[in-house]
Design a protein around this motif. Structure first.
Motif, PDB file in Angstrom:
ATOM      1  N   MET A 275       0.828  -1.205   0.000  1.00  0.00           N
ATOM      2  CA  MET A 275       0.000   0.000   0.000  1.00  0.00           C
ATOM      3  C   MET A 275       0.860   1.252   0.000  1.00  0.00           C
ATOM      4  SD  MET A 275      -3.187  -0.897   2.561  1.00  0.00           S
ATOM      5  CE  MET A 275      -3.900   0.738   2.397  1.00  0.00           C
ATOM      6  N   LYS A 276       1.854   1.268   0.857  1.00  0.00           N
ATOM      7  CA  LYS A 276       2.716   2.457   0.926  1.00  0.00           C
ATOM      8  C   LYS A 276       3.415   2.700  -0.410  1.00  0.00           C
ATOM      9  CE  LYS A 276       6.882   4.385   3.010  1.00  0.00           C
ATOM     10  NZ  LYS A 276       6.442   5.746   2.675  1.00  0.00           N
ATOM     11  N   THR A 277       3.915   1.633  -1.026  1.00  0.00           N
ATOM     12  CA  THR A 277       4.603   1.760  -2.310  1.00  0.00           C
ATOM     13  C   THR A 277       3.673   2.338  -3.364  1.00  0.00           C
ATOM     14  OG1 THR A 277       6.010  -0.133  -1.759  1.00  0.00           O
ATOM     15  CG2 THR A 277       5.878   0.489  -4.080  1.00  0.00           C
ATOM     16  N   MET A 278       2.438   1.851  -3.388  1.00  0.00           N
ATOM     17  CA  MET A 278       1.468   2.358  -4.354  1.00  0.00           C
ATOM     18  C   MET A 278       1.150   3.832  -4.106  1.00  0.00           C
ATOM     19  SD  MET A 278      -2.481   1.169  -5.044  1.00  0.00           S
ATOM     20  CE  MET A 278      -3.073   2.135  -3.628  1.00  0.00           C
ATOM     21  N   VAL A 279       0.882   4.174  -2.850  1.00  0.00           N
ATOM     22  CA  VAL A 279       0.523   5.560  -2.527  1.00  0.00           C
ATOM     23  C   VAL A 279       1.672   6.509  -2.839  1.00  0.00           C
ATOM     24  CG1 VAL A 279      -0.179   7.147  -0.688  1.00  0.00           C
ATOM     25  CG2 VAL A 279      -1.173   4.852  -0.798  1.00  0.00           C
ATOM     26  N   ASP A 280       2.902   6.094  -2.515  1.00  0.00           N
ATOM     27  CA  ASP A 280       4.065   6.929  -2.843  1.00  0.00           C
ATOM     28  C   ASP A 280       4.115   7.212  -4.342  1.00  0.00           C
ATOM     29  OD1 ASP A 280       4.865   7.043  -0.228  1.00  0.00           O
ATOM     30  OD2 ASP A 280       6.460   5.540  -0.424  1.00  0.00           O
ATOM     31  N   GLU A 281       3.863   6.184  -5.154  1.00  0.00           N
ATOM     32  CA  GLU A 281       3.919   6.382  -6.598  1.00  0.00           C
ATOM     33  C   GLU A 281       2.792   7.279  -7.080  1.00  0.00           C
ATOM     34  OE1 GLU A 281       5.171   3.864 -10.294  1.00  0.00           O
ATOM     35  OE2 GLU A 281       3.460   2.904  -9.312  1.00  0.00           O
TER      36      GLU A 281
END
Length: 471
Positions: A275-281
């Motif tokens: 989730m964090k990786t997606m939101v960062d992108e």
């Protein structure tokens, strides 16, 4: 005479060709009925064969002028007014193109799998509560909807397909129920137009909603297992990001809402990092370097996952979702512990989901005071005789009813039994005749179990446990 007619026709054809060549071509997102983010500076873009373009919004006397690049594309930024409308935006590159019925308000990107994709009209045999009322009252609420058409791509796309819909019975009927109820509650509270851009596809993995580059930063064994489990194209890394998220990046929005996770139940150990990786992108795609765009998401609903209500895949993924709150700045979570359906993965209570998402946004983004949206957290655990005494964070305020469903208790043998839970003097006392010396308590820690613990504003508590026993 014939020669003159021929020359006249040729001249007209040339003039027509020049005229057609100069006409502005706008992306699908910039069309009649669009909503622009109020009190902001928003991006407008498109293509033209002219060298210079002017843009004139009707809410100001100011005229914007920009050069068209060598490849025929243009991009410019304009200031938007406070909420209101309808307005018009005139593009002129020698020929005028006008976008009409433009509203200024709040814009949100809404994405996920089937529980976000589920339309107000429901699925066969799976209705949406409150759908008839929402459709009948559609024109009373200035909620405009853009449903992104489904598409897959191996490369990043610059355009998506779809169109903005003004409020109508038909537009509401086909809109995402979760997104619409979220928007409707925002509109009722803020009294401004709301625009929702919905990009959703049922049964999809979180890996598809981020680029391959981002997926490659995740543990390879996890992503490989996830893809091998379901290798349909819509679940391959990047396919949906490329075609259904990346094309939205120029459209100025307030924030994101997300409803996904059912497909990734087996990634509960790493779903928070995913989730964090997606939101960062996503935030980087919108050039949000300060993490200012809020990200609000929904817990997956209780349901008999893998045909077993008593298993614990659902509470384990909820634990990952709760961990994600600590990893993702400016985020919030809408709880669903009390609104699931044992035999339907698409619960009908979408109005409750939309309301809780809106409450997260109203409290966290629009600073509406008095809303209690925080989840429950255990501050103290104390065994006393044959009971376990639990004390919770003060910002959860209070709980009801006095006797609560969904609790289990276990001793040293780690066997959990249904327990009686009583709210008393700011604590919850949990006990069972089957456990003489309790060591652990769990609440709603099954794929599906009836549970009714809420705060005083009716926000459900998440599933939780006091143990860290390996399963």
């Amino acid at each position: 005479m014939m020669k003159k007619r021929y020359l006249l026709s040729l001249c007209m054809a040339v003039l027509l060709a020049v005229e057609l060549q100069a006409k502005v071509v706008l992306p699908a997102l910039l069309c009649d009925n669009m909503v622009v983010q109020q009190n902001s500076v928003v991006c407008l873009w498109g293509k033209s064969d002219a060298s210079v373009l002017t843009v004139k919004p009707s809410w100001t006397e100011k005229e914007y002028r920009t050069d068209v690049s060598g490849n025929g594309s243009f991009q410019l930024w304009i200031e938007t007014p406070s909420a209101g409308g309808p307005f018009e935006i005139e593009f002129n590159d020698g020929e005028k193109t006008t976008v009409r019925n433009v509203m200024a308000g709040e814009v949100w990107i809404c994405a996920g799998q089937s529980n976000m994709d589920m339309p107000m009209s429901g699925y066969p045999g799976q209705p949406v509560n409150g759908a008839l009322e929402a459709v009948v009252e559609a024109k009373e609420y200035p909620v405009h909807v853009f449903m992104v058409n489904r598409k897959l791509s191996k490369q990043t796309e610059e355009q998506c397909e779809g169109k903005w819909e003004a409020p109508s019975a038909e537009s509401v009927m086909h809109s995402s129920a979760t997104a619409y109820f979220f928007a409707k509650n925002l509109q009722k509270s803020l009294q401004v137009p709301v625009g929702i851009i919905v990009s959703a596809w049922g049964g999809t993995s979180i890996l598809s909603w981020m680029s391959e580059k981002s997926v490659n930063t995740l543990p390879s064994d996890v992503t490989k297992a996830c893809v091998e489990r379901d290798s349909r194209e819509q679940n391959l890394p990047g396919r949906l990001f490329n075609a259904m998220i990346h094309p939205l990046k120029n459209y100025t929005a307030k924030g994101f809402i997300w409803y996904q996770g059912e497909h990734n139940l087996q990634e509960h150990l790493t779903y928070d990092v995913m989730m964090k990786t997606m939101v960062d992108e996503w935030r980087n795609s919108w050039n949000d370097k300060k993490n200012e765009m809020p990200f609000y998401f929904v817990q997956i609903a209780p349901y008999r996952y893998f045909n077993n209500s008593m298993e614990i895949q659902r509470p384990l993924i909820v634990e990952a979702q709760k961990r994600a709150l600590e990893l993702i700045p400016n985020s919030g979570m809408a709880t669903t512990t009390d609104i699931g359906e044992e035999f339907c993965i698409h619960p009908a209570k979408k109005p409750v989901v939309g309301l809780r998402l809106a409450a997260c946004a109203l409290a966290g983004t629009y600073h509406v005071k008095g809303l209690c949206t925080s989840d429950i957290k255990i501050e103290e655990i104390k065994p006393l005789d044959n009971k376990m005494i639990l004390k919770f964070n003060s910002d959860f305020r209070s709980v009801y009813p006095a006797r609560m469903k969904g609790f289990e208790i276990a001793g040293k043998d780690r066997k959990f039994y249904p327990a009686e839970a009583v709210f008393k003097n700011g604590t919850i006392e949990v006990r069972s005749d089957s456990v003489a010396h309790p060591e652990a308590v769990r609440y709603a820690f099954r794929n599906y179990v009836e549970a009714d613990m809420k705060n005083v504003m009716g926000v459900a508590a998440s599933s939780f446990r006091t143990d860290n026993w390996n399963e």
